[in-house]
Design a protein around this motif. Structure first.
Motif, PDB file in Angstrom:
ATOM      1  N   UNK A 149       0.801  -1.232   0.000  1.00  0.00           N
ATOM      2  CA  UNK A 149       0.000   0.000   0.000  1.00  0.00           C
ATOM      3  C   UNK A 149       0.829   1.275   0.000  1.00  0.00           C
ATOM      4  N   UNK A 150       2.063   1.190   0.488  1.00  0.00           N
ATOM      5  CA  UNK A 150       2.912   2.379   0.506  1.00  0.00           C
ATOM      6  C   UNK A 150       4.018   2.308  -0.553  1.00  0.00           C
ATOM      7  N   UNK A 151       3.848   1.438  -1.526  1.00  0.00           N
ATOM      8  CA  UNK A 151       4.857   1.253  -2.573  1.00  0.00           C
ATOM      9  C   UNK A 151       5.264   2.564  -3.260  1.00  0.00           C
ATOM     10  N   UNK A 188       6.815   2.472  14.366  1.00  0.00           N
ATOM     11  CA  UNK A 188       5.548   2.869  14.984  1.00  0.00           C
ATOM     12  C   UNK A 188       4.406   2.993  13.997  1.00  0.00           C
ATOM     13  N   UNK A 189       4.691   2.887  12.699  1.00  0.00           N
ATOM     14  CA  UNK A 189       3.641   2.982  11.689  1.00  0.00           C
ATOM     15  C   UNK A 189       3.464   4.410  11.197  1.00  0.00           C
ATOM     16  N   UNK A 190       2.643   4.535  10.185  1.00  0.00           N
ATOM     17  CA  UNK A 190       2.374   5.832   9.564  1.00  0.00           C
ATOM     18  C   UNK A 190       1.480   6.630  10.507  1.00  0.00           C
ATOM     19  N   UNK A 222      11.521 -11.820  21.680  1.00  0.00           N
ATOM     20  CA  UNK A 222      12.358 -11.882  20.485  1.00  0.00           C
ATOM     21  C   UNK A 222      13.522 -10.908  20.525  1.00  0.00           C
ATOM     22  N   UNK A 223      14.513 -11.181  19.709  1.00  0.00           N
ATOM     23  CA  UNK A 223      15.623 -10.255  19.507  1.00  0.00           C
ATOM     24  C   UNK A 223      16.065 -10.348  18.053  1.00  0.00           C
ATOM     25  N   UNK A 224      16.576  -9.233  17.538  1.00  0.00           N
ATOM     26  CA  UNK A 224      17.032  -9.207  16.153  1.00  0.00           C
ATOM     27  C   UNK A 224      15.905  -9.227  15.142  1.00  0.00           C
ATOM     28  N   UNK A 225      14.744  -8.678  15.523  1.00  0.00           N
ATOM     29  CA  UNK A 225      13.569  -8.692  14.659  1.00  0.00           C
ATOM     30  C   UNK A 225      13.147  -7.267  14.285  1.00  0.00           C
ATOM     31  N   UNK A 226      12.254  -7.187  13.303  1.00  0.00           N
ATOM     32  CA  UNK A 226      11.723  -5.922  12.789  1.00  0.00           C
ATOM     33  C   UNK A 226      10.201  -6.005  12.900  1.00  0.00           C
ATOM     34  N   UNK A 227       9.622  -5.132  13.735  1.00  0.00           N
ATOM     35  CA  UNK A 227       8.184  -5.126  13.964  1.00  0.00           C
ATOM     36  C   UNK A 227       7.575  -3.797  13.525  1.00  0.00           C
ATOM     37  N   UNK A 228       6.327  -3.862  13.045  1.00  0.00           N
ATOM     38  CA  UNK A 228       5.699  -2.649  12.519  1.00  0.00           C
ATOM     39  C   UNK A 228       4.209  -2.614  12.819  1.00  0.00           C
ATOM     40  N   UNK A 229       3.735  -1.442  13.199  1.00  0.00           N
ATOM     41  CA  UNK A 229       2.301  -1.242  13.409  1.00  0.00           C
ATOM     42  C   UNK A 229       1.515  -1.323  12.110  1.00  0.00           C
ATOM     43  N   UNK A 230       2.195  -1.217  10.985  1.00  0.00           N
ATOM     44  CA  UNK A 230       1.515  -1.266   9.689  1.00  0.00           C
ATOM     45  C   UNK A 230       1.428  -2.680   9.119  1.00  0.00           C
ATOM     46  N   UNK A 231       1.959  -3.657   9.839  1.00  0.00           N
ATOM     47  CA  UNK A 231       1.861  -5.057   9.418  1.00  0.00           C
ATOM     48  C   UNK A 231       0.645  -5.687  10.077  1.00  0.00           C
ATOM     49  N   UNK A 232      -0.268  -6.184   9.271  1.00  0.00           N
ATOM     50  CA  UNK A 232      -1.547  -6.677   9.793  1.00  0.00           C
ATOM     51  C   UNK A 232      -1.499  -8.184  10.039  1.00  0.00           C
ATOM     52  N   UNK A 233      -0.571  -8.593  10.878  1.00  0.00           N
ATOM     53  CA  UNK A 233      -0.499  -9.985  11.330  1.00  0.00           C
ATOM     54  C   UNK A 233      -0.451  -9.976  12.848  1.00  0.00           C
ATOM     55  N   UNK A 234      -0.648 -11.133  13.447  1.00  0.00           N
ATOM     56  CA  UNK A 234      -0.700 -11.206  14.902  1.00  0.00           C
ATOM     57  C   UNK A 234       0.599 -10.750  15.557  1.00  0.00           C
ATOM     58  N   UNK A 235       1.732 -11.141  14.971  1.00  0.00           N
ATOM     59  CA  UNK A 235       3.004 -10.794  15.604  1.00  0.00           C
ATOM     60  C   UNK A 235       3.579  -9.474  15.084  1.00  0.00           C
ATOM     61  N   UNK A 236       2.972  -8.914  14.026  1.00  0.00           N
ATOM     62  CA  UNK A 236       3.386  -7.634  13.438  1.00  0.00           C
ATOM     63  C   UNK A 236       4.844  -7.635  12.975  1.00  0.00           C
ATOM     64  N   UNK A 237       5.404  -8.807  12.695  1.00  0.00           N
ATOM     65  CA  UNK A 237       6.781  -8.850  12.214  1.00  0.00           C
ATOM     66  C   UNK A 237       6.832  -8.429  10.746  1.00  0.00           C
ATOM     67  N   UNK A 238       7.745  -7.538  10.458  1.00  0.00           N
ATOM     68  CA  UNK A 238       7.891  -6.994   9.108  1.00  0.00           C
ATOM     69  C   UNK A 238       9.047  -7.671   8.385  1.00  0.00           C
ATOM     70  N   UNK A 239       8.928  -7.847   7.072  1.00  0.00           N
ATOM     71  CA  UNK A 239      10.078  -8.323   6.297  1.00  0.00           C
ATOM     72  C   UNK A 239      11.120  -7.223   6.194  1.00  0.00           C
ATOM     73  N   UNK A 240      12.357  -7.634   6.141  1.00  0.00           N
ATOM     74  CA  UNK A 240      13.448  -6.670   6.018  1.00  0.00           C
ATOM     75  C   UNK A 240      13.490  -6.115   4.600  1.00  0.00           C
TER      76      UNK A 240
END
Length: 240
Positions: A149-151, A188-190, A222-240
């Motif tokens: 959506x933010x491409x 923190x998301x948009x 977790x450690x060494x992860x990337x999390x985002x409020x804009x990811x709509x999954x349960x764990x909100x983990x974002x791809x790098x």
């Protein structure tokens, strides 16, 4: 009482993160470049009954300032690298090299300098945590996906500065993997703030909440992860 340093915390998401952590019983070092703005932010929190807070003058883009700030703290459990600048939008490859240097100096080199100056204090904590505040615009995977959506929201400076911070987060987390440290990159998301001319749909309350979540995670977190409020999954983990 656990102690946390938040850089760039005199307003917006950083300030709200300070408020939420104070409510959870943390002592907060509220970091800011400007003395007046920092003092006013602390006064505002204390007026609301949140008294375990102290202003710490720190300009992450200034090594002398960071070094001086490091000498004023004797205990630290959590570091939140929140300070950042955008460099102005829109951005493209014709932006001046000076602007590239300015943004990277704060968003990337500044965060590294803060970590290096406070890492020994954090090592003394039983449960040290580092949160590097990043952006969805830093995800190379998402920026390569035309369906995201933010491409179209490309930035030649700000996004890459946060991509570099993400890469550093991976390395730092790996370096500390056999210790009690938890090191994560958190978007923190948009969010609607003056950083983006109040264009984001998210609130500072929700934005700060995800930062606080990973600043206070338990030993099995977790450690060494990337999390985002804009990811709509349960764990909100974002791809790098």
């Amino acid at each position: 009482m656990k102690k946390v340093l938040i850089t760039g915390a005199n307003k917006s998401i950083g300030f709200e993160a300070a408020r939420q952590l104070l409510k959870q019983g943390y002592f907060v070092y509220l970091g800011a470049r400007d003395n007046i703005k920092g003092d006013n932010a602390v006064a505002q929190l204390k007026a609301a009954g949140l008294t375990n807070v102290e202003f710490l003058q720190i300009d992450v883009s200034n090594p002398t300032s960071v070094e001086a700030a490091g000498k004023k703290i004797t205990e630290l459990d959590v570091l939140i690298n929140n300070a950042g600048i955008s460099g102005g939008f829109p951005q493209n490859n014709s932006a001046s090299l000076d602007t590239f240097h300015e943004v990277f100096n704060t968003n990337f080199f500044g965060a590294i300098n803060v970590v290096q100056n406070f890492i020994e204090l954090l090592k003394k904590s039983a449960e040290p945590r580092i949160v590097n505040v990043t952006s969805g615009l830093a995800s190379l995977t998402l920026h390569s996906d035309p369906t995201w959506k933010y491409y179209p929201y490309k930035s030649s400076i700000y996004g890459p500065s946060k991509s570099a911070l993400n890469a550093y987060t991976i390395v730092l987390a790996y370096e500390l993997k056999d210790t009690a440290f938890k090191v994560n990159a958190v978007d923190p998301g948009y969010t609607k703030t003056d950083f983006n001319n109040n264009m984001g749909p998210g609130t500072v309350v929700d934005a700060a909440a995800i930062i606080v979540k990973y600043a206070t995670i338990s030993a099995d977190g977790p450690t060494g992860k990337f999390f985002s409020n804009d990811i709509e999954t349960a764990d909100q983990e974002s791809p790098w």
